[in-house]
Design an enzyme around this catalytic site. Structure first.
Site, PDB file in Angstrom:
ATOM      1  NE  ARG A  42      70.409  16.360  50.227  1.00 54.95           N
ATOM      2  CZ  ARG A  42      70.249  15.969  51.486  1.00 54.95           C
ATOM      3  NH1 ARG A  42      69.637  16.758  52.357  1.00 54.95           N
ATOM      4  NH2 ARG A  42      70.688  14.789  51.864  1.00 54.95           N
ATOM      5  CG  ASN A  72      65.579  19.180  44.897  1.00 51.69           C
ATOM      6  OD1 ASN A  72      65.931  18.021  44.659  1.00 51.69           O
ATOM      7  ND2 ASN A  72      65.409  19.631  46.133  1.00 51.69           N
ATOM      8  CE  LYS A 120      51.901  27.848  52.090  1.00 49.57           C
ATOM      9  NZ  LYS A 120      53.314  27.876  52.481  1.00 49.57           N
ATOM     10  CG  HIS A 140      49.282  27.724  56.563  1.00 45.57           C
ATOM     11  ND1 HIS A 140      50.451  28.320  56.948  1.00 45.57           N
ATOM     12  CD2 HIS A 140      49.630  26.489  56.140  1.00 45.57           C
ATOM     13  CE1 HIS A 140      51.461  27.479  56.766  1.00 45.57           C
ATOM     14  NE2 HIS A 140      50.988  26.361  56.266  1.00 45.57           N
ATOM     15  CE  LYS A 151      64.383  23.177  54.751  1.00 40.55           C
ATOM     16  NZ  LYS A 151      64.917  22.249  55.753  1.00 40.55           N
ATOM     17  CB  SER A 152      67.190  21.282  49.919  1.00 43.68           C
ATOM     18  OG  SER A 152      68.528  21.044  50.279  1.00 43.68           O
ATOM     19  CB  VAL A 153      69.263  25.155  53.571  1.00 43.54           C
ATOM     20  CG1 VAL A 153      67.918  25.822  53.884  1.00 43.54           C
ATOM     21  CG2 VAL A 153      69.582  24.090  54.612  1.00 43.54           C
ATOM     22  CE1 TYR A 183      55.289  27.085  56.773  1.00 42.69           C
ATOM     23  CE2 TYR A 183      56.301  27.899  54.774  1.00 42.69           C
ATOM     24  CZ  TYR A 183      55.411  27.062  55.405  1.00 42.69           C
ATOM     25  OH  TYR A 183      54.658  26.192  54.652  1.00 42.69           O
ATOM     26  CG  ASP A 234      54.951  27.810  49.388  1.00 43.09           C
ATOM     27  OD1 ASP A 234      53.883  28.053  48.792  1.00 43.09           O
ATOM     28  OD2 ASP A 234      55.005  27.341  50.543  1.00 43.09           O
TER      29      ASP A 234
HETATM   30  P1  NAD Z   1      59.965  18.199  51.160  1.00 38.12           P
HETATM   31  O1  NAD Z   1      59.162  17.041  50.658  1.00 38.12           O
HETATM   32  O2  NAD Z   1      60.326  19.281  50.221  1.00 38.12           O
HETATM   33  O3  NAD Z   1      61.289  17.587  51.818  1.00 38.12           O
HETATM   34  C1  NAD Z   1      62.239  18.388  52.472  1.00 38.12           C
HETATM   35  C2  NAD Z   1      63.303  17.482  53.090  1.00 38.12           C
HETATM   36  O4  NAD Z   1      63.931  16.700  52.067  1.00 38.12           O
HETATM   37  C3  NAD Z   1      64.405  18.284  53.756  1.00 38.12           C
HETATM   38  O5  NAD Z   1      64.814  17.582  54.908  1.00 38.12           O
HETATM   39  C4  NAD Z   1      65.539  18.293  52.728  1.00 38.12           C
HETATM   40  O6  NAD Z   1      66.786  18.358  53.311  1.00 38.12           O
HETATM   41  C5  NAD Z   1      65.334  16.967  52.006  1.00 38.12           C
HETATM   42  N1  NAD Z   1      65.719  17.070  50.585  1.00 38.12           N
HETATM   43  C6  NAD Z   1      65.318  18.043  49.714  1.00 38.12           C
HETATM   44  N2  NAD Z   1      65.845  17.803  48.499  1.00 38.12           N
HETATM   45  C7  NAD Z   1      66.570  16.672  48.604  1.00 38.12           C
HETATM   46  C8  NAD Z   1      67.364  15.931  47.679  1.00 38.12           C
HETATM   47  N3  NAD Z   1      67.481  16.314  46.420  1.00 38.12           N
HETATM   48  N4  NAD Z   1      67.985  14.804  48.133  1.00 38.12           N
HETATM   49  C9  NAD Z   1      67.858  14.397  49.408  1.00 38.12           C
HETATM   50  N5  NAD Z   1      67.134  15.064  50.333  1.00 38.12           N
HETATM   51  C10 NAD Z   1      66.500  16.195  49.931  1.00 38.12           C
HETATM   52  O7  NAD Z   1      59.192  18.725  52.464  1.00 38.12           O
HETATM   53  P2  NAD Z   1      58.686  20.105  53.045  1.00 38.12           P
HETATM   54  O8  NAD Z   1      59.766  21.071  53.287  1.00 38.12           O
HETATM   55  O9  NAD Z   1      57.798  19.735  54.174  1.00 38.12           O
HETATM   56  O10 NAD Z   1      57.743  20.669  51.878  1.00 38.12           O
HETATM   57  C11 NAD Z   1      58.177  21.570  50.861  1.00 38.12           C
HETATM   58  C12 NAD Z   1      57.490  22.897  50.978  1.00 38.12           C
HETATM   59  O11 NAD Z   1      56.065  22.713  50.996  1.00 38.12           O
HETATM   60  C13 NAD Z   1      57.756  23.623  52.304  1.00 38.12           C
HETATM   61  O12 NAD Z   1      59.024  24.223  52.353  1.00 38.12           O
HETATM   62  C14 NAD Z   1      56.615  24.593  52.330  1.00 38.12           C
HETATM   63  O13 NAD Z   1      56.890  25.678  51.461  1.00 38.12           O
HETATM   64  C15 NAD Z   1      55.480  23.743  51.787  1.00 38.12           C
HETATM   65  N6  NAD Z   1      54.657  23.120  52.871  1.00 38.12           N
HETATM   66  C16 NAD Z   1      53.391  23.575  53.030  1.00 38.12           C
HETATM   67  C17 NAD Z   1      52.573  23.038  54.011  1.00 38.12           C
HETATM   68  C18 NAD Z   1      51.170  23.539  54.160  1.00 38.12           C
HETATM   69  O14 NAD Z   1      50.494  23.198  55.161  1.00 38.12           O
HETATM   70  N7  NAD Z   1      50.671  24.309  53.237  1.00 38.12           N
HETATM   71  C19 NAD Z   1      53.061  22.026  54.864  1.00 38.12           C
HETATM   72  C20 NAD Z   1      54.360  21.578  54.678  1.00 38.12           C
HETATM   73  C21 NAD Z   1      55.147  22.114  53.656  1.00 38.12           C
END
Ligand code: NAD
Length: 278
Positions: free
Chosen positions: A237, A241, A76, A108, A231-233, A51, A46
């Site tokens: 994790r 996930n 998006k 978006h 999301k995580s890099v 981005y 996604d």
């Molecule tokens: P998320 O809820 O996926 O959380 C990401 C955060 O949590 C990061 O800081 C990561 O390091 C941490 N994390 C991830 N896995 C973890 C684990 N197992 N243990 C501990 N910490 C962990 O938040 P996000 O990135 O905002 O949302 C996910 C995806 O949703 C985005 O990458 C994007 O693709 C999408 N998104 C879309 C919109 C939109 O307006 N359509 C807005 C925000 C996000």
């Protein structure tokens, strides 16, 4: 390898219920992050024009050697491109950066307060789909009145509505309308960017099941039939996930997590979020 369930979102189009989100992944490290996610087993990515990292996604997909029909890519339309001609031109650029047609392309944000009507944008999305630039079209951050309007005016339903959903924002009204209309819900920020991970109620369930709070929260989404792409890099994790399909929550667990709702947004309110040119 774990097999991720698929959800049918449009004629001939199914999406893996679990994907990998790349919001806030810097462009220069996106190819490596997506390559890692593909190695772990993710097949759904996604991204978004906003981005700035579609090129990195496209490069990783190309380098993976996987065939395009094994992969699912969402992008998006950015907020500055809501006019018809801008939308068509920018969709073509996304296709170029991603190395081929998209599987799913979303508006978006609805931006209901700007002078370009999102109905014009939705009509442009239909053209973009009909031109073969994407297999399916949808929206993101659309509230019920926005959805009602585009459906009434065009007769074309979005395949998905990607909205903020997590245990602290269950977003029941929009989610319920999506379900009624056969629009799949994609839950963005599924773990509330980490804010739910220390929740005592989720922690108690996680301890009983021998899972992490992230896994329990993501499993809650899966059992509610929503689509998620955490999301995580960090490889550990990203792997954690992905391990969501060897356990189940009980109905009581799901109800207990749903009851944590406090209508808490981590992101902007779609009714008032506006576009301000840079
Ligand atoms: P998320 O809820 O996926 O959380 C990401 C955060 O949590 C990061 O800081 C990561 O390091 C941490 N994390 C991830 N896995 C973890 C684990 N197992 N243990 C501990 N910490 C962990 O938040 P996000 O990135 O905002 O949302 C996910 C995806 O949703 C985005 O990458 C994007 O693709 C999408 N998104 C879309 C919109 C939109 O307006 N359509 C807005 C925000 C996000």
């Amino acid at each position: 390898m774990t097999s991720v369930p698929e959800i049918r979102i449009a004629d001939g189009v199914s999406i893996p219920q679990l994907g990998f989100g790349v919001y806030q992944v810097p462009p220069e490290t996106t190819e490596a992050a997506v390559t890692m996610a593909l190695e772990v087993g993710y097949r759904h990515i996604d991204t978004a024009q906003m981005y700035g990292n579609e090129q990195g996604v496209g490069d990783a997909l190309k380098a993976s050697g996987l065939s395009r029909d094994e992969l699912f890519v969402t992008s998006k339309l950015n907020n500055g491109f809501h006019r018809r001609d801008d939308a068509l031109r920018e969709a073509e650029k996304s296709v170029e950066r991603l190395g081929g047609p998209m599987d799913l392309f979303l508006i978006h944000w609805p931006l209901p307060t700007i002078d370009v009507d999102y109905l014009e944008t939705w009509k442009a999305m239909i053209e973009i789909r009909d031109a073969g630039l994407t297999r399916a079209i949808g929206v993101s951050n659309f509230q019920v009145p926005h959805l009602e309007r585009i459906i009434a005016e065009t007769g074309v339903k979005p395949a998905v509505n990607q909205i903020e959903v997590h245990p602290y924002l269950t977003n029941d009204t929009v989610r319920g309308y999506n379900a009624e209309q056969g629009i799949a819900t994609e839950a963005w920020s599924p773990i509330a960017q980490g804010a739910v991970l220390d929740d005592p109620a989720i922690a108690a369930i996680a301890e009983r099941l021998g899972k992490t709070t992230a896994q329990v929260t993501l499993r809650w989404h899966i059992q509610r039939n929503d689509i998620v792409f955490p999301k995580s890099v960090t490889r550990s994790r990203v792997e954690e996930n992905f391990q969501l399909f060897d356990f189940e929550l009980t109905d009581a667990d799901i109800q207990a997590i749903t009851a944590l709702n406090k209508d808490h947004r981590t992101g902007p309110d779609p009714d008032t979020f506006d576009y301000v040119p840079a």
